[in-house]
Design a protein around this motif. Structure first.
Motif, PDB file in Angstrom:
ATOM      1  N   PHE A 138     -58.462  -9.344 -35.178  1.00 56.82           N
ATOM      2  CA  PHE A 138     -59.611  -8.830 -35.930  1.00 56.82           C
ATOM      3  C   PHE A 138     -60.792  -8.570 -34.998  1.00 56.82           C
ATOM      4  O   PHE A 138     -61.452  -7.531 -35.098  1.00 56.82           O
ATOM      5  N   ALA A 139     -61.067  -9.506 -34.106  1.00 57.97           N
ATOM      6  CA  ALA A 139     -62.181  -9.338 -33.175  1.00 57.97           C
ATOM      7  C   ALA A 139     -61.960  -8.116 -32.278  1.00 57.97           C
ATOM      8  O   ALA A 139     -62.901  -7.362 -32.014  1.00 57.97           O
ATOM      9  N   SER A 140     -60.742  -7.909 -31.836  1.00 59.71           N
ATOM     10  CA  SER A 140     -60.433  -6.759 -30.983  1.00 59.71           C
ATOM     11  C   SER A 140     -60.614  -5.437 -31.723  1.00 59.71           C
ATOM     12  O   SER A 140     -60.893  -4.410 -31.104  1.00 59.71           O
ATOM     13  N   LEU A 141     -60.450  -5.487 -33.035  1.00 59.16           N
ATOM     14  CA  LEU A 141     -60.633  -4.286 -33.857  1.00 59.16           C
ATOM     15  C   LEU A 141     -62.076  -4.131 -34.340  1.00 59.16           C
ATOM     16  O   LEU A 141     -62.385  -3.201 -35.071  1.00 59.16           O
ATOM     17  N   GLY A 142     -62.936  -5.063 -33.936  1.00 59.82           N
ATOM     18  CA  GLY A 142     -64.332  -4.999 -34.350  1.00 59.82           C
ATOM     19  C   GLY A 142     -64.570  -5.473 -35.771  1.00 59.82           C
ATOM     20  O   GLY A 142     -65.629  -5.222 -36.347  1.00 59.82           O
ATOM     21  N   GLN A 143     -63.607  -6.169 -36.343  1.00 56.80           N
ATOM     22  CA  GLN A 143     -63.706  -6.660 -37.715  1.00 56.80           C
ATOM     23  C   GLN A 143     -64.195  -8.112 -37.684  1.00 56.80           C
ATOM     24  O   GLN A 143     -63.442  -9.056 -37.871  1.00 56.80           O
ATOM     25  N   LYS A 144     -65.488  -8.256 -37.435  1.00 58.63           N
ATOM     26  CA  LYS A 144     -66.076  -9.577 -37.203  1.00 58.63           C
ATOM     27  C   LYS A 144     -66.014 -10.475 -38.435  1.00 58.63           C
ATOM     28  O   LYS A 144     -65.759 -11.671 -38.312  1.00 58.63           O
ATOM     29  N   LYS A 145     -66.239  -9.936 -39.597  1.00 60.48           N
ATOM     30  CA  LYS A 145     -66.210 -10.740 -40.816  1.00 60.48           C
ATOM     31  C   LYS A 145     -64.807 -11.318 -41.042  1.00 60.48           C
ATOM     32  O   LYS A 145     -64.659 -12.491 -41.352  1.00 60.48           O
ATOM     33  N   GLN A 146     -63.792 -10.499 -40.858  1.00 59.89           N
ATOM     34  CA  GLN A 146     -62.418 -10.958 -41.030  1.00 59.89           C
ATOM     35  C   GLN A 146     -62.046 -11.973 -39.948  1.00 59.89           C
ATOM     36  O   GLN A 146     -61.336 -12.943 -40.213  1.00 59.89           O
ATOM     37  N   ALA A 147     -62.531 -11.751 -38.720  1.00 61.40           N
ATOM     38  CA  ALA A 147     -62.264 -12.692 -37.628  1.00 61.40           C
ATOM     39  C   ALA A 147     -62.863 -14.056 -37.948  1.00 61.40           C
ATOM     40  O   ALA A 147     -62.211 -15.091 -37.760  1.00 61.40           O
ATOM     41  N   LYS A 148     -64.085 -14.056 -38.438  1.00 56.89           N
ATOM     42  CA  LYS A 148     -64.741 -15.311 -38.802  1.00 56.89           C
ATOM     43  C   LYS A 148     -63.972 -16.014 -39.911  1.00 56.89           C
ATOM     44  O   LYS A 148     -63.786 -17.235 -39.871  1.00 56.89           O
ATOM     45  N   GLY A 149     -63.490 -15.262 -40.880  1.00 51.78           N
ATOM     46  CA  GLY A 149     -62.700 -15.847 -41.973  1.00 51.78           C
ATOM     47  C   GLY A 149     -61.404 -16.466 -41.463  1.00 51.78           C
ATOM     48  O   GLY A 149     -61.018 -17.557 -41.899  1.00 51.78           O
ATOM     49  N   ALA A 150     -60.737 -15.794 -40.542  1.00 56.61           N
ATOM     50  CA  ALA A 150     -59.494 -16.325 -39.978  1.00 56.61           C
ATOM     51  C   ALA A 150     -59.767 -17.604 -39.190  1.00 56.61           C
ATOM     52  O   ALA A 150     -58.980 -18.559 -39.245  1.00 56.61           O
ATOM     53  N   ILE A 151     -60.882 -17.644 -38.472  1.00 61.09           N
ATOM     54  CA  ILE A 151     -61.250 -18.856 -37.723  1.00 61.09           C
ATOM     55  C   ILE A 151     -61.517 -20.010 -38.687  1.00 61.09           C
ATOM     56  O   ILE A 151     -61.075 -21.144 -38.461  1.00 61.09           O
ATOM     57  N   GLN A 152     -62.218 -19.727 -39.765  1.00 58.22           N
ATOM     58  CA  GLN A 152     -62.496 -20.765 -40.761  1.00 58.22           C
ATOM     59  C   GLN A 152     -61.196 -21.291 -41.373  1.00 58.22           C
ATOM     60  O   GLN A 152     -61.024 -22.491 -41.566  1.00 58.22           O
ATOM     61  N   GLU A 153     -60.254 -20.386 -41.657  1.00 62.23           N
ATOM     62  CA  GLU A 153     -58.973 -20.802 -42.209  1.00 62.23           C
ATOM     63  C   GLU A 153     -58.190 -21.633 -41.197  1.00 62.23           C
ATOM     64  O   GLU A 153     -57.542 -22.624 -41.559  1.00 62.23           O
ATOM     65  N   ALA A 154     -58.240 -21.253 -39.919  1.00 63.81           N
ATOM     66  CA  ALA A 154     -57.561 -22.027 -38.877  1.00 63.81           C
ATOM     67  C   ALA A 154     -58.144 -23.434 -38.783  1.00 63.81           C
ATOM     68  O   ALA A 154     -57.406 -24.406 -38.595  1.00 63.81           O
ATOM     69  N   ASN A 155     -59.451 -23.536 -38.923  1.00 64.49           N
ATOM     70  CA  ASN A 155     -60.108 -24.845 -38.853  1.00 64.49           C
ATOM     71  C   ASN A 155     -59.702 -25.766 -39.986  1.00 64.49           C
ATOM     72  O   ASN A 155     -59.812 -26.985 -39.872  1.00 64.49           O
ATOM     73  N   GLU A 156     -59.224 -25.225 -41.086  1.00 66.55           N
ATOM     74  CA  GLU A 156     -58.816 -26.024 -42.241  1.00 66.55           C
ATOM     75  C   GLU A 156     -57.376 -26.511 -42.151  1.00 66.55           C
ATOM     76  O   GLU A 156     -56.939 -27.310 -42.979  1.00 66.55           O
ATOM     77  N   ILE A 157     -56.641 -26.055 -41.162  1.00 68.53           N
ATOM     78  CA  ILE A 157     -55.231 -26.417 -41.032  1.00 68.53           C
ATOM     79  C   ILE A 157     -55.110 -27.748 -40.290  1.00 68.53           C
ATOM     80  O   ILE A 157     -55.716 -27.939 -39.241  1.00 68.53           O
ATOM     81  N   THR A 158     -54.316 -28.632 -40.824  1.00 69.52           N
ATOM     82  CA  THR A 158     -54.038 -29.910 -40.177  1.00 69.52           C
ATOM     83  C   THR A 158     -52.830 -29.714 -39.270  1.00 69.52           C
ATOM     84  O   THR A 158     -51.750 -29.346 -39.724  1.00 69.52           O
ATOM     85  N   ILE A 159     -53.035 -29.981 -37.982  1.00 72.93           N
ATOM     86  CA  ILE A 159     -51.980 -29.780 -36.987  1.00 72.93           C
ATOM     87  C   ILE A 159     -51.093 -30.999 -36.923  1.00 72.93           C
ATOM     88  O   ILE A 159     -51.569 -32.139 -36.895  1.00 72.93           O
ATOM     89  N   ASN A 160     -49.785 -30.780 -36.877  1.00 73.63           N
ATOM     90  CA  ASN A 160     -48.818 -31.866 -36.701  1.00 73.63           C
ATOM     91  C   ASN A 160     -48.727 -32.199 -35.222  1.00 73.63           C
ATOM     92  O   ASN A 160     -48.535 -31.325 -34.398  1.00 73.63           O
ATOM     93  N   ARG A 161     -48.867 -33.452 -34.903  1.00 73.88           N
ATOM     94  CA  ARG A 161     -48.745 -33.883 -33.502  1.00 73.88           C
ATOM     95  C   ARG A 161     -47.270 -33.978 -33.144  1.00 73.88           C
ATOM     96  O   ARG A 161     -46.467 -34.465 -33.919  1.00 73.88           O
ATOM     97  N   ILE A 162     -46.968 -33.527 -31.949  1.00 77.43           N
ATOM     98  CA  ILE A 162     -45.559 -33.532 -31.489  1.00 77.43           C
ATOM     99  C   ILE A 162     -45.324 -34.748 -30.625  1.00 77.43           C
ATOM    100  O   ILE A 162     -46.113 -35.210 -29.907  1.00 77.43           O
TER     101      ILE A 162
END
Length: 90
Positions: free
Chosen positions: A66-90
């Motif tokens: 999204f950032a590469s396409l200049g779609q800043k609002k969508q990029a910010k939304g994707a970052i926010q969604e990534a921040n909400e994901i709980t990562i499984n430790r390996i």
């Protein structure tokens, strides 16, 4: 390249295959529009029972695309969604 093609063919999840294709489109071919479209389809169709680690990677890639396409609002939304994901430790 043949080894990478073989690795992708061995993936079981359709989402992981789509992520691998989108990653290649974005990072190797710099075709960010195709990568965006591939990720959008993957998120819409193939997220059931998905490992949170691959979901996180895909959201980060989506933000980069999204950032590469200049779609800043969508990029910010994707970052926010990534921040909400709980990562499984390996």
């Amino acid at each position: 390249m043949e080894a990478e093609d073989e690795r992708v063919r061995e993936l079981e999840s359709k989402f992981e295959k789509a992520y691998a294709a989108a990653y290649r489109l974005a990072c190797s071919k710099e075709d960010f529009l195709a990568a965006r479209n591939t990720l959008e389809v993957a998120f819409r169709k193939f997220t059931d029972g998905l490992n949170s680690n691959i979901l996180f990677k895909a959201k980060v890639l989506q933000a980069e695309v999204f950032a590469s396409l200049g779609q800043k609002k969508q990029a910010k939304g994707a970052i926010q969604e990534a921040n909400e994901i709980t990562i499984n430790r390996i």
